[in-house]
Design a protein around this motif. Structure first.
Motif, PDB file in Angstrom:
ATOM      1  N   MET A   1      12.484  -4.467  16.646  1.00 33.75           N
ATOM      2  CA  MET A   1      12.523  -3.033  16.027  1.00 33.75           C
ATOM      3  C   MET A   1      10.952  -1.863  16.696  1.00 33.75           C
ATOM      4  SD  MET A   1      10.749  -2.728  12.071  1.00 33.75           S
ATOM      5  CE  MET A   1       9.433  -2.440  11.551  1.00 33.75           C
ATOM      6  N   ASP A   2      11.220  -1.125  16.938  1.00 32.77           N
ATOM      7  CA  ASP A   2      10.245  -0.420  17.277  1.00 32.77           C
ATOM      8  C   ASP A   2       8.633   0.036  16.878  1.00 32.77           C
ATOM      9  OD1 ASP A   2       7.960   0.779  18.282  1.00 32.77           O
ATOM     10  OD2 ASP A   2       9.525   2.715  18.801  1.00 32.77           O
ATOM     11  N   ASN A   3       7.581  -0.906  16.834  1.00 33.76           N
ATOM     12  CA  ASN A   3       6.234  -1.214  16.075  1.00 33.76           C
ATOM     13  C   ASN A   3       5.458   0.200  16.162  1.00 33.76           C
ATOM     14  OD1 ASN A   3       7.194  -3.221  14.638  1.00 33.76           O
ATOM     15  ND2 ASN A   3       6.125  -4.797  16.383  1.00 33.76           N
ATOM     16  N   THR A   4       5.881   0.743  17.391  1.00 29.39           N
ATOM     17  CA  THR A   4       4.751   2.072  17.356  1.00 29.39           C
ATOM     18  C   THR A   4       5.203   2.960  16.669  1.00 29.39           C
ATOM     19  OG1 THR A   4       6.022   2.946  19.383  1.00 29.39           O
ATOM     20  CG2 THR A   4       4.632   1.105  19.757  1.00 29.39           C
ATOM     21  N   LYS A   5       6.224   3.326  16.018  1.00 31.12           N
ATOM     22  CA  LYS A   5       6.654   4.017  15.725  1.00 31.12           C
ATOM     23  C   LYS A   5       6.733   4.091  13.538  1.00 31.12           C
ATOM     24  CE  LYS A   5      10.191   8.282  15.317  1.00 31.12           C
ATOM     25  NZ  LYS A   5      10.197   8.316  14.172  1.00 31.12           N
ATOM     26  N   GLY A   6       6.651   5.525  12.651  1.00 26.67           N
ATOM     27  CA  GLY A   6       6.094   4.367  11.215  1.00 26.67           C
ATOM     28  C   GLY A   6       7.669   5.270  10.752  1.00 26.67           C
ATOM     29  N   LYS A   7       7.981   5.546   9.684  1.00 25.94           N
ATOM     30  CA  LYS A   7       9.056   6.477   8.924  1.00 25.94           C
ATOM     31  C   LYS A   7       8.114   7.631   8.432  1.00 25.94           C
ATOM     32  CE  LYS A   7      10.674   1.701   7.328  1.00 25.94           C
ATOM     33  NZ  LYS A   7       9.904   1.257   7.665  1.00 25.94           N
ATOM     34  N   THR A   8       9.478   8.180   9.576  1.00 29.45           N
ATOM     35  CA  THR A   8       9.313   9.947   8.893  1.00 29.45           C
ATOM     36  C   THR A   8       9.430  10.198   7.096  1.00 29.45           C
ATOM     37  OG1 THR A   8      11.383  10.447   9.218  1.00 29.45           O
ATOM     38  CG2 THR A   8      10.352  10.596  11.787  1.00 29.45           C
ATOM     39  N   ILE A   9       8.939  11.376   7.032  1.00 24.39           N
ATOM     40  CA  ILE A   9       9.496  11.491   5.441  1.00 24.39           C
ATOM     41  C   ILE A   9      10.889  11.432   5.252  1.00 24.39           C
ATOM     42  CG2 ILE A   9       9.826  14.167   5.999  1.00 24.39           C
ATOM     43  CD1 ILE A   9       7.732  12.438   3.116  1.00 24.39           C
ATOM     44  N   ASP A  10      12.146  11.883   6.268  1.00 27.31           N
ATOM     45  CA  ASP A  10      13.598  11.636   5.980  1.00 27.31           C
ATOM     46  C   ASP A  10      13.521  10.625   5.288  1.00 27.31           C
ATOM     47  OD1 ASP A  10      13.585  14.368   5.653  1.00 27.31           O
ATOM     48  OD2 ASP A  10      14.200  14.529   8.392  1.00 27.31           O
ATOM     49  N   GLU A  11      13.265   9.228   6.260  1.00 27.82           N
ATOM     50  CA  GLU A  11      13.677   8.223   6.410  1.00 27.82           C
ATOM     51  C   GLU A  11      12.664   6.988   5.603  1.00 27.82           C
ATOM     52  OE1 GLU A  11      13.869   6.567  11.360  1.00 27.82           O
ATOM     53  OE2 GLU A  11      11.694   7.472   9.982  1.00 27.82           O
ATOM     54  N   LEU A  12      11.990   7.730   4.163  1.00 29.90           N
ATOM     55  CA  LEU A  12      11.285   7.389   3.595  1.00 29.90           C
ATOM     56  C   LEU A  12      12.914   7.191   1.680  1.00 29.90           C
ATOM     57  CD1 LEU A  12       8.288   8.104   3.828  1.00 29.90           C
ATOM     58  CD2 LEU A  12       8.925   6.548   4.417  1.00 29.90           C
ATOM     59  N   LYS A  13      12.259   6.346   1.397  1.00 29.07           N
ATOM     60  CA  LYS A  13      12.844   6.182  -0.458  1.00 29.07           C
ATOM     61  C   LYS A  13      12.463   6.281  -1.545  1.00 29.07           C
ATOM     62  CE  LYS A  13      17.647   7.171   1.882  1.00 29.07           C
ATOM     63  NZ  LYS A  13      17.146   8.001   2.550  1.00 29.07           N
ATOM     64  N   VAL A  14      11.995   7.026  -2.654  1.00 28.44           N
ATOM     65  CA  VAL A  14      10.919   6.746  -3.849  1.00 28.44           C
ATOM     66  C   VAL A  14      11.845   4.967  -4.005  1.00 28.44           C
ATOM     67  CG1 VAL A  14      11.194   7.367  -6.076  1.00 28.44           C
ATOM     68  CG2 VAL A  14      11.090   9.123  -4.430  1.00 28.44           C
ATOM     69  N   GLY A  15      10.692   4.126  -4.194  1.00 29.42           N
ATOM     70  CA  GLY A  15      11.088   3.048  -4.803  1.00 29.42           C
ATOM     71  C   GLY A  15      10.820   1.784  -3.401  1.00 29.42           C
ATOM     72  N   GLY A 133      -3.869   1.455  -8.148  1.00 22.33           N
ATOM     73  CA  GLY A 133      -4.237   3.066  -7.639  1.00 22.33           C
ATOM     74  C   GLY A 133      -2.965   3.794  -6.912  1.00 22.33           C
ATOM     75  N   ARG A 134      -3.512   4.770  -6.052  1.00 17.55           N
ATOM     76  CA  ARG A 134      -2.560   5.597  -5.597  1.00 17.55           C
ATOM     77  C   ARG A 134      -2.794   6.186  -4.464  1.00 17.55           C
ATOM     78  NH1 ARG A 134      -0.513   9.844  -8.791  1.00 17.55           N
ATOM     79  NH2 ARG A 134       1.760   9.726  -8.008  1.00 17.55           N
ATOM     80  N   ALA A 135      -2.266   6.604  -3.702  1.00 20.07           N
ATOM     81  CA  ALA A 135      -2.705   6.594  -1.854  1.00 20.07           C
ATOM     82  C   ALA A 135      -1.622   7.889  -1.733  1.00 20.07           C
ATOM     83  CB  ALA A 135      -2.654   6.311  -0.997  1.00 20.07           C
ATOM     84  N   LEU A 136      -2.066   8.840  -0.731  1.00 22.10           N
ATOM     85  CA  LEU A 136      -1.359  10.197  -1.081  1.00 22.10           C
ATOM     86  C   LEU A 136      -2.184  10.067   0.661  1.00 22.10           C
ATOM     87  CD1 LEU A 136       0.057  13.190  -0.888  1.00 22.10           C
ATOM     88  CD2 LEU A 136      -2.996  14.169  -1.077  1.00 22.10           C
ATOM     89  N   VAL A 137      -0.642  10.363   1.555  1.00 20.37           N
ATOM     90  CA  VAL A 137      -0.397  10.327   2.703  1.00 20.37           C
ATOM     91  C   VAL A 137      -0.013  11.121   3.732  1.00 20.37           C
ATOM     92  CG1 VAL A 137      -0.812   7.666   2.571  1.00 20.37           C
ATOM     93  CG2 VAL A 137       0.922   8.593   3.399  1.00 20.37           C
ATOM     94  N   LEU A 138      -0.335  11.710   4.696  1.00 23.34           N
ATOM     95  CA  LEU A 138       1.033  12.390   5.769  1.00 23.34           C
ATOM     96  C   LEU A 138       1.610  11.033   6.397  1.00 23.34           C
ATOM     97  CD1 LEU A 138      -0.728  15.197   7.084  1.00 23.34           C
ATOM     98  CD2 LEU A 138       0.268  15.494   5.606  1.00 23.34           C
ATOM     99  N   ALA A 139       3.117  11.383   6.121  1.00 23.12           N
ATOM    100  CA  ALA A 139       4.308  10.809   7.118  1.00 23.12           C
ATOM    101  C   ALA A 139       4.138  10.480   8.463  1.00 23.12           C
ATOM    102  CB  ALA A 139       5.569  10.920   6.309  1.00 23.12           C
ATOM    103  N   PRO A 140       4.347  10.155   8.969  1.00 23.76           N
ATOM    104  CA  PRO A 140       4.936  10.218  10.648  1.00 23.76           C
ATOM    105  C   PRO A 140       5.633  11.106  10.797  1.00 23.76           C
ATOM    106  CG  PRO A 140       4.604   7.649  10.161  1.00 23.76           C
ATOM    107  CD  PRO A 140       5.060   8.710   8.861  1.00 23.76           C
ATOM    108  N   LEU A 141       5.327  11.795  12.369  1.00 28.38           N
ATOM    109  CA  LEU A 141       6.143  12.994  12.638  1.00 28.38           C
ATOM    110  C   LEU A 141       7.389  12.379  13.372  1.00 28.38           C
ATOM    111  CD1 LEU A 141       3.337  15.932  13.431  1.00 28.38           C
ATOM    112  CD2 LEU A 141       5.151  15.456  11.275  1.00 28.38           C
ATOM    113  N   PRO A 142       9.205  13.006  13.585  1.00 29.68           N
ATOM    114  CA  PRO A 142       9.410  13.112  14.348  1.00 29.68           C
ATOM    115  C   PRO A 142       9.568  12.443  15.819  1.00 29.68           C
ATOM    116  CG  PRO A 142      10.510  14.631  13.035  1.00 29.68           C
ATOM    117  CD  PRO A 142       8.852  14.068  11.806  1.00 29.68           C
TER     118      PRO A 142
END
Length: 143
Positions: A1-15, A133-142
């Protein structure tokens, strides 16, 4: 797993969720004091703390809130995430030696703006919620 790259908006799912767990030590409290300058006697003066509603020293709430940041910045969405906003409600004190688990769960996705809303909860080893609480973030860019 690449620990230097987070999940982009397209890789995220509700839940989708991720957790970080750490036991809060006296050293953590003093290290936080050194970084923040918050010398509130409720955290460092046993005699003062005995006269508070908690009857003993407690850890700074922002230490546990920092565990939320750990989840967001290292796991979900992960590296490259930009933290925009966080609301916090402190619901229970954290005592020295408590083991806190921060859990972040994707609630809403906004692909047009690359934004993600996550629920953020910290619980102690007894299952008591210490922060919600709740957080608002910008997802990593592809790439």
């Amino acid at each position: 797993m690449d620990n230097t790259k987070g999940k982009t908006i397209d890789e995220l799912k509700v839940g989708q969720s991720a957790c970080f767990t750490k036991t809060v030590s006296e050293a953590d409290v003093y290290n936080y004091i050194g970084v923040s300058g918050d010398f509130n006697p409720a955290h460092i003066n046993e005699e003062f703390a005995k006269k508070t509603r908690f009857k003993e020293r407690i850890a700074h709430g922002m230490i546990s809130a920092g565990f939320i940041s750990s989840v967001l910045g290292t796991q979900l969405p992960g590296p490259g995430t930009i933290y925009l906003n966080q609301d916090l409600k402190f619901t229970h004190p954290v005592h020295f030696g408590d083991t806190i688990t921060a859990t972040c769960t994707v609630e809403e996705l906004f692909p047009d703006t690359n934004r993600v809303i996550l629920s953020t909860v910290c619980e102690n080893q007894h299952g008591q919620t210490v922060i919600e609480g709740r957080a608002l973030v910008l997802a990593p860019l592809p790439d």
